[in-house]
Design an enzyme around this catalytic site. Sequence first.
Site, PDB file in Angstrom:
ATOM      1  N   TYR A 272      55.559   3.407 -34.151  1.00 38.83           N
ATOM      2  CA  TYR A 272      55.745   2.840 -32.798  1.00 38.83           C
ATOM      3  C   TYR A 272      55.016   3.701 -31.754  1.00 38.83           C
ATOM      4  O   TYR A 272      54.024   3.297 -31.179  1.00 38.83           O
ATOM      5  CB  TYR A 272      57.232   2.776 -32.438  1.00 38.83           C
ATOM      6  CG  TYR A 272      58.008   1.622 -33.055  1.00 38.83           C
ATOM      7  CD1 TYR A 272      57.480   0.818 -34.061  1.00 38.83           C
ATOM      8  CD2 TYR A 272      59.307   1.356 -32.633  1.00 38.83           C
ATOM      9  CE1 TYR A 272      58.230  -0.222 -34.624  1.00 38.83           C
ATOM     10  CE2 TYR A 272      60.060   0.311 -33.188  1.00 38.83           C
ATOM     11  CZ  TYR A 272      59.511  -0.471 -34.185  1.00 38.83           C
ATOM     12  OH  TYR A 272      60.258  -1.486 -34.721  1.00 38.83           O
TER      13      TYR A 272
ATOM     14  N   GLU B 102      69.185   1.921 -32.833  1.00 42.82           N
ATOM     15  CA  GLU B 102      68.762   3.276 -33.152  1.00 42.82           C
ATOM     16  C   GLU B 102      69.447   4.285 -32.248  1.00 42.82           C
ATOM     17  O   GLU B 102      69.862   5.347 -32.682  1.00 42.82           O
ATOM     18  CB  GLU B 102      67.247   3.402 -33.011  1.00 42.82           C
ATOM     19  CG  GLU B 102      66.746   4.764 -33.460  1.00 42.82           C
ATOM     20  CD  GLU B 102      65.270   4.954 -33.110  1.00 42.82           C
ATOM     21  OE1 GLU B 102      64.619   5.722 -33.798  1.00 42.82           O
ATOM     22  OE2 GLU B 102      64.789   4.343 -32.138  1.00 42.82           O
TER      23      GLU B 102
ATOM     24  N   SER C 114      58.479  10.165 -38.437  1.00 39.64           N
ATOM     25  CA  SER C 114      59.178  11.279 -39.068  1.00 39.64           C
ATOM     26  C   SER C 114      58.974  11.375 -40.571  1.00 39.64           C
ATOM     27  O   SER C 114      58.875  12.466 -41.102  1.00 39.64           O
ATOM     28  CB  SER C 114      60.662  11.245 -38.723  1.00 39.64           C
ATOM     29  OG  SER C 114      61.160   9.947 -38.773  1.00 39.64           O
TER      30      SER C 114
ATOM     31  N   GLN D 228      58.056   4.563 -39.514  1.00 37.70           N
ATOM     32  CA  GLN D 228      57.956   3.690 -38.350  1.00 37.70           C
ATOM     33  C   GLN D 228      56.748   4.086 -37.497  1.00 37.70           C
ATOM     34  O   GLN D 228      56.625   5.250 -37.116  1.00 37.70           O
ATOM     35  CB  GLN D 228      59.240   3.830 -37.526  1.00 37.70           C
ATOM     36  CG  GLN D 228      59.264   3.011 -36.259  1.00 37.70           C
ATOM     37  CD  GLN D 228      60.204   3.618 -35.224  1.00 37.70           C
ATOM     38  OE1 GLN D 228      59.977   4.718 -34.731  1.00 37.70           O
ATOM     39  NE2 GLN D 228      61.268   2.903 -34.923  1.00 37.70           N
TER      40      GLN D 228
END
Lengths: 355, 355, 396, 396
Positions: free
Chosen positions: C126, C242, C159, C124
């Site tokens: 972001y 999330e 991550s 991801q």
Amino acid sequence: MEFGLSEEQTLLQDSVNRFLDAQVPLDRVRAFSEQPDDQDIWQGLTELGIPGLLIPESAGGVGMGCLDAALVAEALGHHVTPSTFLGTVVMAPLALAYAGADQDELLARIASGQTRVGVAVGDAVAARQDAGITSAGSRLTGKAIFAMDCPADYYLVADSRQRLFLVAADAAGLTCQGLPTIDRTRRTAELTFDATPAQLLSDDPEVFARTVDAGRVMLAADTLGAAQNMLDQAVEYAKQREQFNRPIASFQAVKHMCAEMAAELEPCRAMIWYAGHALDELPEEARLTACHAKAHLAEVGKLVAKTATEVHGGMGFTDLVGLHYWFKRIGFNRQMLGAPELVREEAARLQGLVA
Amino acid sequence: MEFGLSEEQTLLQDSVNRFLDAQVPLDRVRAFSEQPDDQDIWQGLTELGIPGLLIPESAGGVGMGCLDAALVAEALGHHVTPSTFLGTVVMAPLALAYAGADQDELLARIASGQTRVGVAVGDAVAARQDAGITSAGSRLTGKAIFAMDCPADYYLVADSRQRLFLVAADAAGLTCQGLPTIDRTRRTAELTFDATPAQLLSDDPEVFARTVDAGRVMLAADTLGAAQNMLDQAVEYAKQREQFNRPIASFQAVKHMCAEMAAELEPCRAMIWYAGHALDELPEEARLTACHAKAHLAEVGKLVAKTATEVHGGMGFTDLVGLHYWFKRIGFNRQMLGAPELVREEAARLQGLVA
Amino acid sequence: MDLSYGPEYETFRDEVRAFIETHRDQAPSSESLRSEKALAWQRLLIEHGYTARTIPEAYGGHGAQPDILKSRIIAEEFASARVNAGLGGQGISMLVPTLLEMGTEEQKQQFIPATLRGEMVWCQGYSEPGAGSDLASLRTSAVLDGDEWVINGQKIWTSTAHLADWIFCLVRTEPEAPKHKGISFLLFRMDTPGIEVRPLVDMTGIANFNEVFFTDVRVPKHQIVGQRGDGWLVANAILGHERDSLGDPNATLTRLNALTEMMKTEHVGGERLIDNPAYRDRLMKLQGRVMAMRFNDLRILSAKINNSDAHLARMIVKLQGTELRHELEGLGVDVLGELGLAYGKSPYLRDGGSWQRHYMFFLGLIIGGGTSQIQKNIISERGLGMPKEPKFEKAI
Amino acid sequence: MDLSYGPEYETFRDEVRAFIETHRDQAPSSESLRSEKALAWQRLLIEHGYTARTIPEAYGGHGAQPDILKSRIIAEEFASARVNAGLGGQGISMLVPTLLEMGTEEQKQQFIPATLRGEMVWCQGYSEPGAGSDLASLRTSAVLDGDEWVINGQKIWTSTAHLADWIFCLVRTEPEAPKHKGISFLLFRMDTPGIEVRPLVDMTGIANFNEVFFTDVRVPKHQIVGQRGDGWLVANAILGHERDSLGDPNATLTRLNALTEMMKTEHVGGERLIDNPAYRDRLMKLQGRVMAMRFNDLRILSAKINNSDAHLARMIVKLQGTELRHELEGLGVDVLGELGLAYGKSPYLRDGGSWQRHYMFFLGLIIGGGTSQIQKNIISERGLGMPKEPKFEKAI
């Protein structure tokens, strides 16, 4: 009446801070954490006279007092300095003095920076099931864990009855094995003794207690310095860091987190001054103030370590800004020589409050 | 699976709340604090069937359960209702039931609202040096302090060995003297016994313990209601009150104080539901959840009481808005039937964690 | 109150247990995400409906009707059996629901089945160094050049970047638009030239995260979800999900029990730790708080099933759960005294050194996924209806 | 570090002690402020320089040079002997220093001597129901009508209004000016027609404060300190002094010792309270905090004497001191269990019910004199150099 530092004390602390600012930046700390060699730092501290700080001039030292040592400890904590200190500079010379031991030659070598002394008294403060040292005559057998300032040339060791011994690093049956902790600016070790010859310094529990008191005040002072630095870094970061088109330092939540840290931390400065002063000058108050300084700084340090990290947001959690070296140093100071609950119970016992 | 209230339960709570909204505004509470007469309120609660809530239908009650009672307690706390409840509605009927006592006539009178029962078990929970009751045969001698829901027609009394007795108000040698506390919405008293005839209900410590468990859950539920109201009032006040040309509710510090209260308080709702349910349905969990509900709500209540007052600024400290009635009610619930440290120690003992 | 799941569900629970018992040998333990064993296990779980349960069969899922209790039972049983419950990761937990809601049919076909099967691993993109709490101020830019986006900038906290095949990434495509309206949601391969991944070591000493740098990364124009400038809406369509998992009280209960056990066996000064009344009181305080959060969790579950309202109960979970967990781990450190400092390969680790490691990691979780400060803003505004801070002019 | 006061000061201390020993019979105890005994004692103290010590003789003071240590010694000795240390109140502590700095010669002559002698008692009219933290938004108006101000409005928290002869009062005289510049500082008699004083009962159940209402109160034009519109400056010339006294650690130490004594004698469950380890740990935590605040106080004293910097040390006293005291009193309540609820004329009061009464009163002090939130703003801005909140436009 003057509750504060003398000009000499301010100069001492300034000179240590200046040296550390210049020679022990974060990169040097990082390097130590990979390759634990503090020779250059120790050399610099030696040039400033730190090893002999508490050693009488007659034995080659500078003959200063515990408050001076606490100021140095604060500076070392401020810079998360990877260097021997607690054993070599404070606890060993004081134990020798309190015990009335005739050790001028050893003291002179310590004062000159040539000889280091590690300290293994944790088990006599709060015994853990993995360790324990018994003495038979002047021979020690058993294991000390989380010994500080290791490896060294000598070790100040307490057996389970709080008798203090001095053991040479090359004594028969002694092994020293490094033990990693969260705090990579300190070197701790496991010491094992197998009928190892040792020199009894004192069998007086009062000598043991006074030595531990001094150690506790130094750990508390180290936390004061480290926490102050974390607060300073948090304020600085908050002023720089922008989110939502404004520095986060202008958000009331961030301001109040910083104000709470300062409000808790600022009185600790006076507390450390007093506790350091009391070690030398106020024997009837020294033990209680040492206990409270240790426990209180542990609690305030824990708060500041967490809050300053939060102010840094994700950055505080990474290795990038290195804030965690301070966080972990404060954690180390909290756990060594008695965690807060144990030390507070000791404070209560000193006042006859435990049945 | 449904972790929540049944429609019937929601209706019960709503009806009590509606009655209290209409008939027990703050002025009514103030009036009680000057002139402690709750007859009209008790009459209204009687019309709603509250006195017989936990009494079997066979004895003239409505045969509901402890969770239902907890919901009523919450509503009473929400409105700082000055009314008998804990003794008459909860602890006495439950003690009679747990003891298996054949007391249908008394229960019918309770259910009809004619008879009230005070409760004097504090000394058996945590003995204070001023008090203590001993029993010889079926006669009681000694003193109970901070007996709740007094004066009454009967008293549920525990002696120092946690045996439970029922004593009529007109029994020989019994005197009841009102004791003022900070909480002027509750009536407490000192009961003195001088070879006073009493009826032994149970000498089983388990009966005593279960009765106290229920009392604790009710006090915790009362705190939940009172604390929720204080939070609601704080939010409302902050939206209305302007300083520096904006509602103080727009200041991050005030918002975060309110958010912290809500974050602590909201899970307590589920905790009270579970603890109330467990009293009837989960005997093996009931005691532990009752202890934790009592202690945890005491801590959360203390935080909310302080913080909500702070949000109100000086107004919160005055009598003008009456916020202190809730503050003190929460304080009362904290101290009665075991202050938090004592109850937590009991929780540890229940789990075999005390040597 | 009805705490039983009911007979239908108890039957289902028995089926899940039986499945686990029969097949647990096939479950991967510490194998890599990519191992054939892991992929085969994933396929088996999908087939039985134990993962990707409600995703349509057309996109490679099991196609069951949503049933919150069944999902809960599956999670409970796999957790208590300590058996791998299928692949997780941000592709499956975040991108798949996003595409189901906002993707084109072609995107769904292209990405969902492969992702579910574990053949396509995502990360991801972001957060940025300058865009944390204020995510919408992100600066990574994508400029259209012919049929390609040209991307420059930097992401952080990605991550699984070092393992991922693809990234779903928020980039600024309309620099002139208001900040929330200038963002687009792009998908691209991690082996595209110009992408550099650097591991990001955190305070626990482990590289749990990465930084990702983009230099003139060229991406086909059509690899966008939603329209240009809709990226903020696309990302927020599922962002709430999330946070739910941070602060799970059931995991905290497991740790509380482990701490209690440790305190019963570990000694200080010849006394069990549990026999120190100050420690015991701290433990009991935490037990009360964990209990409250567990019941709160049951209430939330029940509200989902019964479609009742528990929004405040849910809104406080991240804040309370991560703080509570951090404190609990901190008690584990404290009671261990000097042993609570052991780290790395120390022989004196207790419970693998997890107390000290988690104490730090959960401080990270207090910060990550919306700091406690942001959580409190949300609770006060959306939960309590308090006003936002007023708008302000720059500078005083 | 030199904790001794030095021989000169020890001699002075001996003198003070001797004075107290010789004259203590003349000291008032619970007599009214106005009693002849109280006024005679006040005159005697001024004569010896134990109160109004540094105020010029020309204005009825003792005329000594400022000497912080001597002032401290006087305070210490009167406190430890529990002998009345002279009149206090807002006239002496706030108005007199204000007039010395900002008053005309005529005002000084008219007000200071009589105030010091206790013949003129004052109250302070600053706060209003709508102007607390934001004091400068006060609305009580004064309009000039010929040679008189005509005052309308309301004040709150005027502690001695029911006893006072005069009030020093902030009023808005320039409604068109910016809010800090439209205020004037007026002095007027409390028996002026149009003033109504209503007692304000607080949560302790006592009327420690009052509300004061003004309806067309007419005050001679010249009874103003400073110029029209300078009232904010006049009030702030000495406002800082007031806060110093809130949170005094020496008073807190006295209470800590009282709590320790009570815990040694009071029992629960047959055990002394001090023998409950959870209570004991809480007590020890507080002892450590009190100790830190006491040393901090010594540092501040020393910094005043030696003209060194301890501004942050001083700035945190009100916040920390009042919170600490509140917590300490709260432990007193907690350990007493049910007895901690006794109030009024209960026979079960311990220490006169002071634990429960102070627990509430010190919550009032956390709020009063600058709430903890305002204190934190000040610490962060003036102590740590953090920016003020940005200006904002009204409405979002």
